[in-house]
Design a protein around this motif. Structure first.
Motif, mmCIF file in Angstrom:
data_model
loop_
_atom_site.group_PDB
_atom_site.id
_atom_site.type_symbol
_atom_site.label_atom_id
_atom_site.label_comp_id
_atom_site.label_asym_id
_atom_site.label_seq_id
_atom_site.Cartn_x
_atom_site.Cartn_y
_atom_site.Cartn_z
ATOM 1 N N THR A 71 0.857 -1.183 0.000
ATOM 2 C CA THR A 71 0.000 0.000 0.000
ATOM 3 C C THR A 71 0.891 1.230 0.000
ATOM 4 N N CYS A 72 0.466 2.237 -0.705
ATOM 5 C CA CYS A 72 1.113 3.545 -0.651
ATOM 6 C C CYS A 72 0.103 4.494 -0.014
ATOM 7 N N LYS A 73 0.334 4.807 1.259
ATOM 8 C CA LYS A 73 -0.617 5.654 1.983
ATOM 9 C C LYS A 73 -0.181 7.110 1.941
ATOM 10 N N PHE A 113 14.912 -11.398 -11.142
ATOM 11 C CA PHE A 113 14.423 -11.162 -9.785
ATOM 12 C C PHE A 113 13.167 -11.981 -9.466
ATOM 13 N N ARG A 114 12.411 -12.363 -10.478
ATOM 14 C CA ARG A 114 11.240 -13.224 -10.307
ATOM 15 C C ARG A 114 10.155 -12.634 -9.415
ATOM 16 N N PHE A 115 9.997 -11.318 -9.408
ATOM 17 C CA PHE A 115 8.902 -10.738 -8.641
ATOM 18 C C PHE A 115 8.491 -9.410 -9.258
ATOM 19 N N HIS A 116 7.297 -8.939 -8.863
ATOM 20 C CA HIS A 116 6.855 -7.604 -9.221
ATOM 21 C C HIS A 116 6.227 -6.964 -7.988
ATOM 22 N N LEU A 117 6.187 -5.653 -7.975
ATOM 23 C CA LEU A 117 5.583 -4.905 -6.889
ATOM 24 C C LEU A 117 4.226 -4.385 -7.340
ATOM 25 N N ASP A 118 3.180 -4.658 -6.567
ATOM 26 C CA ASP A 118 1.850 -4.118 -6.826
ATOM 27 C C ASP A 118 1.552 -3.058 -5.767
ATOM 28 N N ILE A 119 1.463 -1.808 -6.195
ATOM 29 C CA ILE A 119 1.358 -0.674 -5.278
ATOM 30 C C ILE A 119 -0.054 -0.097 -5.336
ATOM 31 N N VAL A 120 -0.796 -0.226 -4.241
ATOM 32 C CA VAL A 120 -2.173 0.261 -4.175
ATOM 33 C C VAL A 120 -2.189 1.643 -3.505
ATOM 34 N N PRO A 121 -2.550 2.697 -4.225
ATOM 35 C CA PRO A 121 -2.670 4.027 -3.592
ATOM 36 C C PRO A 121 -3.790 4.019 -2.554
ATOM 37 N N SER A 122 -3.552 4.691 -1.441
ATOM 38 C CA SER A 122 -4.549 4.696 -0.374
ATOM 39 C C SER A 122 -4.434 5.960 0.462
ATOM 40 N N ASN A 130 -6.064 1.598 11.538
ATOM 41 C CA ASN A 130 -5.317 1.356 10.299
ATOM 42 C C ASN A 130 -6.217 1.297 9.064
ATOM 43 N N ALA A 131 -7.507 1.558 9.229
ATOM 44 C CA ALA A 131 -8.445 1.465 8.100
ATOM 45 C C ALA A 131 -8.076 2.449 6.994
ATOM 46 N N LEU A 132 -8.180 1.972 5.754
ATOM 47 C CA LEU A 132 -7.792 2.773 4.585
ATOM 48 C C LEU A 132 -8.937 2.874 3.577
ATOM 49 N N CYS A 133 -8.821 3.897 2.731
ATOM 50 C CA CYS A 133 -9.619 4.002 1.514
ATOM 51 C C CYS A 133 -8.665 3.773 0.346
ATOM 52 N N ILE A 134 -9.055 2.927 -0.608
ATOM 53 C CA ILE A 134 -8.173 2.594 -1.722
ATOM 54 C C ILE A 134 -8.828 2.955 -3.059
ATOM 55 N N THR A 135 -8.087 2.741 -4.133
ATOM 56 C CA THR A 135 -8.591 3.063 -5.463
ATOM 57 C C THR A 135 -9.044 1.805 -6.198
ATOM 58 N N ASP A 136 -10.036 1.974 -7.063
ATOM 59 C CA ASP A 136 -10.555 0.879 -7.876
ATOM 60 C C ASP A 136 -11.174 1.500 -9.124
ATOM 61 N N LYS A 188 -13.098 0.199 0.782
ATOM 62 C CA LYS A 188 -12.441 0.110 2.087
ATOM 63 C C LYS A 188 -11.419 -1.025 2.106
ATOM 64 N N SER A 189 -10.382 -0.836 2.916
ATOM 65 C CA SER A 189 -9.379 -1.883 3.110
ATOM 66 C C SER A 189 -8.664 -1.647 4.433
ATOM 67 N N ASN A 190 -8.064 -2.707 4.947
ATOM 68 C CA ASN A 190 -7.288 -2.564 6.180
ATOM 69 C C ASN A 190 -6.260 -3.688 6.268
#
Length: 404
Positions: free
Chosen positions: A81-83, A130-139, A162-168, A180-182
């Motif tokens: 998450t990117c808060k 590296f065999r990975f990726h980063l998924d960054i959810v703005p919040s 810690n409750a968040l609002c995220i994008t969709d 909503k997310s947490n």
């Protein structure tokens, strides 16, 4: 099974789960990469600097339940998450998503690595090695009235805060509020479910590493609950592969955590979790399946089961198979390692199980060389437990041609 066979079987299951782990190098590299992203978003020349951007891991990476992908050419994902500290009355979902994406695109490397925009996140695709990726959810933080509402539903203040609002991007053109997310609240709840065993394992690890408990990195501590979740997720993946309707990880993780009672070994935890999972799946007054999010009771993790009955069918099919498979496996333990390895390879994959068996064999050899291995008289079972009915296994000494 006898207590001795239980211990040996438990050691084998733990070795398989450990083999499912990503390597310490992969973990370290992922942390370094997402911390670098956080530093870029929070740099002095960043338009986001005033909003105090924070990058935090979420999902299996945060919970310590990551498993390797099924095949070598697949990647594992690191969910983040990117808060930003912004009142939600001052920004829309679309604007929030855009300002995070715009800042990422200002970095030449990140602009090149950005995948096409995802529904909720921005994805940074790292090089194949590296065999990975980063998924960054703005919040952004949820408002105080929502936090108070969560508390009124029985959620602790520490978790609700810690409750968040995220994008969709599938909802922002018509929704009146942010989704909503947490994820951090969920992680706190998950760790609370295994608090006793986590602390015990951490103390033991600190003693073995000759460091203080506070110095032990959290990701290096693995409880039976975390191992059970890893084993069950791989059992599911082997059975259903890429089927979009297969049981989802959040349901497996939540039901496992609800059923876990701080059992001290993986075998017992697995048996108990599988026997109790059903009891935490409810139905509401209209007959709809209900598995409440423990940190937001208004969210139903089983909502898609009600929209797509095949998802529920596959979950119950998988759970019955898991119960049957592990009962059958337990019954085979007395038949020798070869017989045990055959079903294990079907459940977890041939390469994973082969490596786990080799690791257990190497550990057994080490214990033998250190005079820490005993054989139970009458059964021949090897164990590190010295009981009245056991005899020490002597070290193997190879007197070869140099002695002739």
């Amino acid at each position: 099974m006898t207590p001795q066979t239980d211990r040996e079987f438990n050691k084998l299951l733990e070795s398989i789960a450990k083999t499912l782990d990503i390597s310490p190098t992969q973990h370290k590299l992922a942390v370094e990469r997402y911390q670098a992203v956080g530093n870029w978003l929070d740099a002095d020349n960043s338009a986001l600097k005033a909003y105090q951007p924070q990058i935090r891991p979420q999902g299996s990476f945060r919970l310590g339940t990551v498993i390797k992908p099924l095949t070598e050419d697949e990647e594992y994902d690191v969910d983040l998450t990117c808060k930003l500290i912004i009142n939600k009355s001052l920004i829309t979902q679309k604007e929030l998503k855009k300002i995070v994406g715009d800042r990422l695109k200002e970095n030449e490397d990140y602009r090149r690595m950005l995948a096409p925009e995802k529904r909720r996140c921005w994805r940074l695709q790292y090089a194949e090695v590296f065999r990975f990726h980063l998924d960054i959810v703005p919040s952004i933080p949820d408002v105080q009235t929502e936090i108070v509402l969560l508390e009124s539903k029985g959620v602790s203040k520490a978790i609700a805060n810690n409750a968040l609002c995220i994008t969709d991007n599938e909802t922002w053109d018509y929704a009146s509020d942010f989704p909503k997310s947490n994820p951090e609240g969920y992680a706190l709840w998950f760790y609370e479910q295994m608090k006793v065993e986590f602390q015990r394992k951490k103390i033991l690890l600190a003693e073995s590493l000759k460091m203080s408990v506070e110095e032990v990195p959290e990701f290096e501590v693995k409880t039976p609950l975390q191992r059970v979740v890893q084993l069950l997720k791989r059992h599911r993946d082997i059975r259903y592969g890429k089927d979009n309707d297969k049981p989802i990880s959040i349901i497996i993780t939540t039901l496992s955590a609800l059923a876990y009672e701080n059992e001290a070994d993986t075998l017992l935890a697995l048996q108990n979790v599988l026997s109790k999972m059903y009891s935490f799946i409810k139905k509401d007054s209209s007959g709809q399946y209900l598995i409440k999010n423990p940190v937001n009771p208004s969210e139903n993790f089983a909502d898609k089961w009600n929209e797509n009955p095949r998802k529920a069918t596959l979950f119950f099919e998988w759970l019955e198979d898991a119960i049957t498979d592990f009962k059958m496996l337990a019954n085979k333990k007395g038949e020798g390692l070869l017989e045990v390895s055959k079903p294990l390879k079907r459940y977890f994959g041939e390469s994973i199980v082969s490596k786990a068996f080799n690791d257990v064999a190497a550990q057994t050899l080490k214990e033998r060389e250190e005079n820490k291995l005993f054989m139970q008289t009458g059964t021949g079972i090897l164990s590190t437990q010295n009981t009245p009915k056991s005899i020490p296994v002597p070290q193997h000494r190879n007197y070869g041609s140099d002695k002739e």
